[in-house]
Write an enzyme that holds these catalytic residues in place. Structure first.
Site, PDB file in Angstrom:
ATOM      1  N   SER A  22     -37.226 -45.004  13.191  1.00  0.00           N
ATOM      2  CA  SER A  22     -36.726 -46.294  12.681  1.00  0.00           C
ATOM      3  C   SER A  22     -35.294 -46.554  13.157  1.00  0.00           C
ATOM      4  O   SER A  22     -34.919 -47.699  13.410  1.00  0.00           O
ATOM      5  CB  SER A  22     -36.827 -46.365  11.153  1.00  0.00           C
ATOM      6  OG  SER A  22     -35.876 -45.540  10.534  1.00  0.00           O
ATOM      7  N   LEU A  94     -34.697 -33.024  15.843  1.00  0.00           N
ATOM      8  CA  LEU A  94     -34.528 -31.844  15.001  1.00  0.00           C
ATOM      9  C   LEU A  94     -34.267 -30.538  15.741  1.00  0.00           C
ATOM     10  O   LEU A  94     -34.046 -29.508  15.113  1.00  0.00           O
ATOM     11  CB  LEU A  94     -35.754 -31.700  14.083  1.00  0.00           C
ATOM     12  CG  LEU A  94     -35.988 -32.917  13.174  1.00  0.00           C
ATOM     13  CD1 LEU A  94     -37.143 -32.678  12.229  1.00  0.00           C
ATOM     14  CD2 LEU A  94     -34.734 -33.290  12.397  1.00  0.00           C
ATOM     15  N   ILE A  97     -29.285 -28.754  20.125  1.00  0.00           N
ATOM     16  CA  ILE A  97     -28.999 -29.106  21.526  1.00  0.00           C
ATOM     17  C   ILE A  97     -28.438 -27.874  22.246  1.00  0.00           C
ATOM     18  O   ILE A  97     -27.451 -27.283  21.801  1.00  0.00           O
ATOM     19  CB  ILE A  97     -27.995 -30.289  21.588  1.00  0.00           C
ATOM     20  CG1 ILE A  97     -28.589 -31.520  20.889  1.00  0.00           C
ATOM     21  CG2 ILE A  97     -27.611 -30.617  23.022  1.00  0.00           C
ATOM     22  CD1 ILE A  97     -29.899 -32.034  21.450  1.00  0.00           C
ATOM     23  N   HIS A 113     -26.447 -38.067  10.912  1.00  0.00           N
ATOM     24  CA  HIS A 113     -26.855 -37.129   9.866  1.00  0.00           C
ATOM     25  C   HIS A 113     -26.889 -37.872   8.520  1.00  0.00           C
ATOM     26  O   HIS A 113     -25.950 -38.603   8.203  1.00  0.00           O
ATOM     27  CB  HIS A 113     -25.882 -35.953   9.804  1.00  0.00           C
ATOM     28  CG  HIS A 113     -26.337 -34.900   8.846  1.00  0.00           C
ATOM     29  ND1 HIS A 113     -27.326 -33.985   9.165  1.00  0.00           N
ATOM     30  CD2 HIS A 113     -25.985 -34.649   7.565  1.00  0.00           C
ATOM     31  CE1 HIS A 113     -27.546 -33.210   8.117  1.00  0.00           C
ATOM     32  NE2 HIS A 113     -26.753 -33.600   7.135  1.00  0.00           N
ATOM     33  N   ASP A 154     -24.572 -29.893  13.316  1.00  0.00           N
ATOM     34  CA  ASP A 154     -23.796 -30.752  12.398  1.00  0.00           C
ATOM     35  C   ASP A 154     -22.306 -30.417  12.306  1.00  0.00           C
ATOM     36  O   ASP A 154     -21.665 -30.744  11.317  1.00  0.00           O
ATOM     37  CB  ASP A 154     -24.402 -30.709  10.970  1.00  0.00           C
ATOM     38  CG  ASP A 154     -25.854 -31.127  10.973  1.00  0.00           C
ATOM     39  OD1 ASP A 154     -26.225 -31.981  11.806  1.00  0.00           O
ATOM     40  OD2 ASP A 154     -26.633 -30.586  10.162  1.00  0.00           O
ATOM     41  N   GLU A 183     -27.730 -46.214   7.640  1.00  0.00           N
ATOM     42  CA  GLU A 183     -27.923 -45.772   9.033  1.00  0.00           C
ATOM     43  C   GLU A 183     -28.295 -46.955   9.911  1.00  0.00           C
ATOM     44  O   GLU A 183     -27.733 -47.145  10.997  1.00  0.00           O
ATOM     45  CB  GLU A 183     -29.024 -44.705   9.110  1.00  0.00           C
ATOM     46  CG  GLU A 183     -28.669 -43.428   8.398  1.00  0.00           C
ATOM     47  CD  GLU A 183     -29.679 -42.318   8.644  1.00  0.00           C
ATOM     48  OE1 GLU A 183     -29.268 -41.162   8.675  1.00  0.00           O
ATOM     49  OE2 GLU A 183     -30.887 -42.605   8.798  1.00  0.00           O
TER      50      GLU A 183
HETATM   51  C1  GAR Z   1     -32.659 -40.153   9.716  1.00  0.00           C
HETATM   52  O1  GAR Z   1     -32.414 -40.322   8.348  1.00  0.00           O
HETATM   53  C2  GAR Z   1     -31.629 -39.202  10.306  1.00  0.00           C
HETATM   54  O2  GAR Z   1     -30.375 -39.284   9.724  1.00  0.00           O
HETATM   55  C3  GAR Z   1     -32.253 -37.872  10.029  1.00  0.00           C
HETATM   56  O3  GAR Z   1     -33.623 -38.061  10.285  1.00  0.00           O
HETATM   57  C4  GAR Z   1     -33.967 -39.413   9.933  1.00  0.00           C
HETATM   58  C5  GAR Z   1     -34.768 -39.983  11.070  1.00  0.00           C
HETATM   59  O4  GAR Z   1     -35.343 -41.199  10.675  1.00  0.00           O
HETATM   60  N1  GAR Z   1     -31.693 -36.855  10.843  1.00  0.00           N
HETATM   61  C6  GAR Z   1     -31.454 -35.634  10.387  1.00  0.00           C
HETATM   62  O5  GAR Z   1     -31.750 -35.276   9.290  1.00  0.00           O
HETATM   63  C7  GAR Z   1     -30.792 -34.710  11.400  1.00  0.00           C
HETATM   64  N2  GAR Z   1     -30.247 -33.551  10.745  1.00  0.00           N
HETATM   65  P1  GAR Z   1     -35.961 -42.170  11.771  1.00  0.00           P
HETATM   66  O6  GAR Z   1     -36.919 -41.336  12.628  1.00  0.00           O
HETATM   67  O7  GAR Z   1     -36.691 -43.198  10.975  1.00  0.00           O
HETATM   68  O8  GAR Z   1     -34.843 -42.739  12.561  1.00  0.00           O
END
Ligand code: GAR
Length: 196
Positions: A22, A94, A97, A113, A154, A183
């Site tokens: 998203s 996830l 890197i 994050h 992080d 976000e």
């Molecule tokens: C997001 O909330 C992002 O911050 C998190 O995964 C979600 C992805 O949502 N990332 C982490 O937790 C990284 N540590 P999306 O696939 O709908 O963009």
């Protein structure tokens, strides 16, 4: 690398995502009418990731990376170079890197994050795990962090944070939706600022 098309410089952004995408979608939409920004590649580590459908709908090249590709080959750097990538955005990606990528793209890899780092960061702290931990701790504030990526989960330099208030009745799901809204609003705008 920035390509000159004779008028405006074109920024080439690669998005790495493991899931539904998203945030990737918000980035694509935000820059869709911007002729100076192009989403050149979507890389995922999951062959069934929803983000692949998003890439297909938007005619964006994709790369599905295996662990071997990612950690023990030059496939990723070759693909990134092929598209003249000058910024990599981790939008729900996830895997850690690897050093070679951090070195190849110094301060050119950013991660979002879903918490206010340094709280609720590190290995295993992703997605709902973060929101459940925030809920369990009874926090009354959480938020988002956009940061540069280094070799440790992080821990790269923080670029931007935004917070939201929590109330007693917020469940982990409600916390997740408050954070996701932040976000979606901020990530494309922070990227735009970074490209300036
Ligand atoms: C997001 O909330 C992002 O911050 C998190 O995964 C979600 C992805 O949502 N990332 C982490 O937790 C990284 N540590 P999306 O696939 O709908 O963009």
């Amino acid at each position: 690398m920035i390509k000159d098309n004779g008028q405006d410089a074109i920024h080439q952004i690669a998005i790495f995502a493991s899931g539904r995408g998203s945030n990737a979608e918000k980035i694509i939409d935000y820059f869709s009418s911007n002729k100076t920004v192009n989403i050149c590649l979507i890389l995922t580590n999951r062959s069934k990731a929803k983000v692949l459908e998003l890439a297909e709908r938007n005619n964006i090249p994709t790369l599905i990376a295996t662990r071997d590709d990612f950690y023990h080959s030059d496939k990723i750097t070759k693909s990134l170079a092929k598209y003249n990538t000058d910024l990599i955005v981790l939008a729900g990606f996830l895997w850690l890197i690897p050093d070679y990528l951090v070195k190849a793209y110094p301060n050119k890899i950013v991660n979002i994050h879903p918490a206010l780092l340094p709280k609720y960061g590190g290995k295993g702290m992703y997605g709902m795990n973060v929101h459940k931990a925030v809920h369990k701790a009874g926090e009354n504030v959480t938020g988002i962090t956009i940061h540069y990526v280094n070799e440790v989960y992080d821990e790269g330099e923080i670029i931007f944070q935004a917070a939201c208030r929590l109330i007693d009745t917020d469940t982990p799901d409600l916390i997740a939706s408050k954070v996701l809204a932040l976000e979606h609003h901020h990530l494309p705008r922070v990227i735009e600022q970074l490209l300036k």
